[in-house]
Enzyme design. Sequence first.
Site: not given
Length: 484
Positions: A80, A156, A180
């Site tokens: 990420k 997220s 997330s």
Amino acid sequence: MNDLIQKSAQELLQGYRERSFSPVDAAKAMLQQIRRCNATVNAFNLVDEETTLRCAREAEQRYMSGNVCGLLDGVPVAIKDVFLTPQWPTVKGSRTIDPKSTLGKEAPSVAALRRHGAVPLGKTTTPEFGWKGVTDNPMDGITRNPWNPDKTAGGSSGGSAAAVPLGMGPLTLGTDAGGSIRIPAGFCGLVGLKPSFGEVPHWPASPFGTLAHAGPMTWTVADCALMMNALTEADSRDTNAIPRRNIDYLAEIRGEPEDLLRGVRIAFSVTLGYVDVNKEVEAAVRRAAELLQSLGAEITEVAPGFDDPIASFGHLFYGGAANALRDIGRRQRALMDPQLVGVSEKAAQLSMLDYLEAVNERMALCERMAMFHQKYDLLLTPTLPITAFKAGREVPENWPSTRWPSWTPFTYPFNMTGQPAISVPCGFDASGLPIGLQFVAARFNDVAVLRAAQAYQVAAPLTGKRPDLFYENALMDVDGQVRS
């Protein structure tokens, strides 16, 4: 290629050891799948094939020479774009970050994966500064659901979640400050673990403070446990990290489902006492509870007994957003997601007493859950009360609230408490969208959520089902030619 891109990390490792295929073969297959699928779902915002293949060739040489490196040698992993990677910029979906300023720095999770020989695939998309439960940002656009690209992947860690079901990588890294990891895992039909706070070292400290956890996102629970064995290694830069316990998570989940669940006390709550849940989600989660009971778990339908802490969570979380933007001036804010700017500026007006009141409620919630787990080993809930909605929106159409936490009531309470929580797929709705099941345990009992999730996944596996997009694209050879 189709065979390689659907293998788990453990299956890849076995194939490398047996010389059935090499890390280079696997890396090439997954890079090709990224080229095929990424334009549709926007999982990756950075792919560097040269670096990936160089690392894969180095792993291949280690296998050939008998000098295998660590637990994940040659296994591709996606990262990420909030984790510092020394070779690649980390911009967190924001035009306000100078890409060059982030080079040469390495987050603890990235360093651990490197020590264990993992092959980096690239960086995955995130909303700006990871601020919301869906994934879009001004730089990279919208990340979409692999099961239906018209729908959101969640966030997220939406890019990390979208990659795994499509075979663009078996392992991905995510972060979770309000759901997330678990939100996109639930929407995209994969496994996502938010470990106990401090179990996985995380540096630099998140602007969201002690709400934020780093953790693995994988296709199987066993791969999640394997990844945890690497991610939990010590890193002195994280001053919030707990003392290393050196748990072999993979060993802890071995055994038949009945052995893993026998006598485990599970509190089952479809609503937590205050959530409206989609009927298809409720039905799927109830079936899962019945299965767990048939495997030997002691199921009691009971809520943990706290009111919705959404207001206090909002003060803590959006206070973190304001913290993230504290040094960003008005001119640069004009380049940002206007909704992020809006919530951060509003949160900046909170008084110290407002914030401390939220801290007080957080402490009370921690105490309540600590006492609750004196009676119950696990809490079982849906991961989310709904399935994925239209992409490009923060909330579903005609939703009564404008902010994302209003549809994630099962995730953010356990960021406030720092407990381990895992999402594992438990079915699909009538339109083919995944439904997630969440296990929560007392803080530091990460083994318990992994054991329960493993037992459930072995007893009710959905790992053989992939999105249509996976199969459509897998009809092509590595050179891009369509096979007959």
